[in-house]
Design a protein around this motif. Structure first.
Motif, mmCIF file in Angstrom:
data_model
loop_
_atom_site.group_PDB
_atom_site.id
_atom_site.type_symbol
_atom_site.label_atom_id
_atom_site.label_comp_id
_atom_site.label_asym_id
_atom_site.label_seq_id
_atom_site.Cartn_x
_atom_site.Cartn_y
_atom_site.Cartn_z
ATOM 1 N N THR A 181 0.855 -1.181 0.000
ATOM 2 C CA THR A 181 0.000 0.000 0.000
ATOM 3 C C THR A 181 0.891 1.231 0.000
ATOM 4 O O THR A 181 2.065 1.163 0.385
ATOM 5 N N VAL A 182 0.314 2.346 -0.407
ATOM 6 C CA VAL A 182 1.068 3.607 -0.357
ATOM 7 C C VAL A 182 1.332 3.992 1.093
ATOM 8 O O VAL A 182 2.392 4.530 1.422
ATOM 9 N N THR A 183 0.390 3.689 1.965
ATOM 10 C CA THR A 183 0.580 3.968 3.398
ATOM 11 C C THR A 183 1.770 3.203 3.952
ATOM 12 O O THR A 183 2.584 3.744 4.703
ATOM 13 N N VAL A 248 1.003 16.472 -1.822
ATOM 14 C CA VAL A 248 -0.427 16.624 -1.551
ATOM 15 C C VAL A 248 -1.184 15.407 -2.084
ATOM 16 O O VAL A 248 -2.060 14.841 -1.404
ATOM 17 N N VAL A 249 -0.836 14.986 -3.296
ATOM 18 C CA VAL A 249 -1.482 13.809 -3.884
ATOM 19 C C VAL A 249 -1.187 12.568 -3.054
ATOM 20 O O VAL A 249 -2.086 11.752 -2.778
ATOM 21 N N THR A 274 -0.314 0.076 -5.649
ATOM 22 C CA THR A 274 0.819 0.865 -5.148
ATOM 23 C C THR A 274 1.751 1.264 -6.287
ATOM 24 O O THR A 274 2.181 2.423 -6.378
ATOM 25 N N LEU A 275 2.072 0.321 -7.167
ATOM 26 C CA LEU A 275 2.971 0.628 -8.278
ATOM 27 C C LEU A 275 2.362 1.659 -9.225
ATOM 28 O O LEU A 275 3.052 2.583 -9.669
ATOM 29 N N VAL A 276 1.078 1.506 -9.528
ATOM 30 C CA VAL A 276 0.428 2.443 -10.444
ATOM 31 C C VAL A 276 0.397 3.842 -9.847
ATOM 32 O O VAL A 276 0.678 4.837 -10.528
ATOM 33 N N ILE A 277 0.075 3.939 -8.560
ATOM 34 C CA ILE A 277 0.028 5.258 -7.910
ATOM 35 C C ILE A 277 1.405 5.900 -7.903
ATOM 36 O O ILE A 277 1.577 7.071 -8.282
ATOM 37 N N MET A 278 2.412 5.156 -7.511
ATOM 38 C CA MET A 278 3.747 5.741 -7.369
ATOM 39 C C MET A 278 4.359 6.101 -8.721
ATOM 40 O O MET A 278 4.937 7.167 -8.884
ATOM 41 N N PRO A 283 5.988 11.789 -12.207
ATOM 42 C CA PRO A 283 6.405 12.986 -12.953
ATOM 43 C C PRO A 283 6.327 14.275 -12.135
ATOM 44 O O PRO A 283 7.116 15.202 -12.370
ATOM 45 N N LEU A 284 5.414 14.341 -11.181
ATOM 46 C CA LEU A 284 5.317 15.540 -10.346
ATOM 47 C C LEU A 284 6.582 15.736 -9.513
ATOM 48 O O LEU A 284 6.925 16.873 -9.160
#
Length: 295
Positions: A181-183, A248-249, A274-278, A283-284
């Motif tokens: 997870t991103v968390t 922020v995202v 998780t991989l798709v989000i990260m 790019p940001l």
């Protein structure tokens, strides 16, 4: 060309050392001096974006002065001990004594990561043939590799340097690619020394008062500001806003994972999420870093 950066570096070190000496009894003055180092001096470092950005990394020294102001333990330290803490990139409370030696494995890692970073940076700054992968994809993909490798190389150099003087640094990451997870990535695996500081300084004080969500929000805002400010000094507000938006995202995704029940999803789906989000949001983060480094 290098006179201004060297003068800024010397003045910054002197003011941070003075802040460290004053911290136990003159807390406000110590914080003011560290704020001057962070908010004023990097702007005087000359025209090279990378140099200005690196000098603006003095937000780490501000973190250390905040430690000295807040910590009861630090109030018992000698002046040299406080100065060493204030000037250290790594929280000295996390260092462990070991026999001094040359860390050959760490030296090899620094060279390997540094070489990979150099190759990736070259690819990010070059123009691929028209028939190949779209240039933007090459730039951002190579930039992502460069950013990760450069961070690993820099920390490996710090690790080797500390080991020579008999100190073992804490691990920077703990298998970040294993995150489900991103968390989990931000809370347990990525940039552990930084997340430890944010937890102790931003999250826990508010969580103990019954405001854990506010503490998490403060942690992300401090992290966002700490990353965006060097970019602002180096290349201006547009890229700084992009860098700030990245965090922020990330904070929004972390806040959304519990209501979405991500932790209960199948393992493969959690890893893909998780991989798709990260990668999708990278790019940001990557583009501002490239704008700082590439001419």
């Amino acid at each position: 060309m290098w006179l201004a950066p060297l003068a800024v570096l010397g003045a910054s070190a002197a003011l941070i050392m003075l802040a460290a000496v004053l911290a136990p009894r003159h807390r406000v003055l110590a914080l003011v001096l560290s704020a001057v180092v962070l908010l004023a001096l990097p702007w005087l470092a000359g025209p090279i974006p990378l140099v200005r950005g690196l000098l603006a990394l003095n937000f780490l020294s501000v973190f250390r002065v905040i430690d000295l102001v807040r910590s009861r333990e630090a109030s018992t330290w000698s002046a040299p001990r406080r100065i060493g803490h204030a000037l250290s990139f790594v929280d000295t409370r996390l260092l462990r004594r070991q026999r001094p030696r040359l860390d050959l494995r760490g030296s090899f890692a620094a060279l390997a990561w540094g070489g990979l970073a150099a190759v990736a940076l070259h690819l990010a700054g070059s123009s691929p043939p028209r028939w190949a992968v779209p240039p933007l994809v090459v730039r951002l993909g190579a930039g992502l590799v460069f950013t990760y490798a450069a961070i690993e190389a820099a920390y490996a150099v710090l690790r080797v340097g500390h080991r020579v003087f008999g100190f073992k640094t804490p691990p920077l990451h703990i298998r970040p690619l294993a995150s489900l997870t991103v968390t989990e990535l931000w809370g347990m695996r990525w940039a552990r020394p930084v997340s430890h500081w944010l937890r102790m300084t931003c999250f826990l004080p508010l969580a103990r008062r019954g405001h854990p969500a506010l503490g998490m929000l403060l942690g992300f805002l401090v992290s966002a500001s700490g990353h965006a400010y060097p970019v602002l000094v180096a290349v201006g507000p547009a890229m700084a806003a992009m860098m700030f938006a990245y965090f922020v995202v990330q904070g929004a995704v972390v806040a959304a994972e519990a209501p979405l029940g991500v932790a209960r999803w199948p393992r493969a789906l959690r890893r893909a999420w998780t991989l798709v989000i990260m990668v999708g949001t990278s790019p940001l983060f990557v583009e501002p870093c490239l704008r700082v480094v590439l001419p």
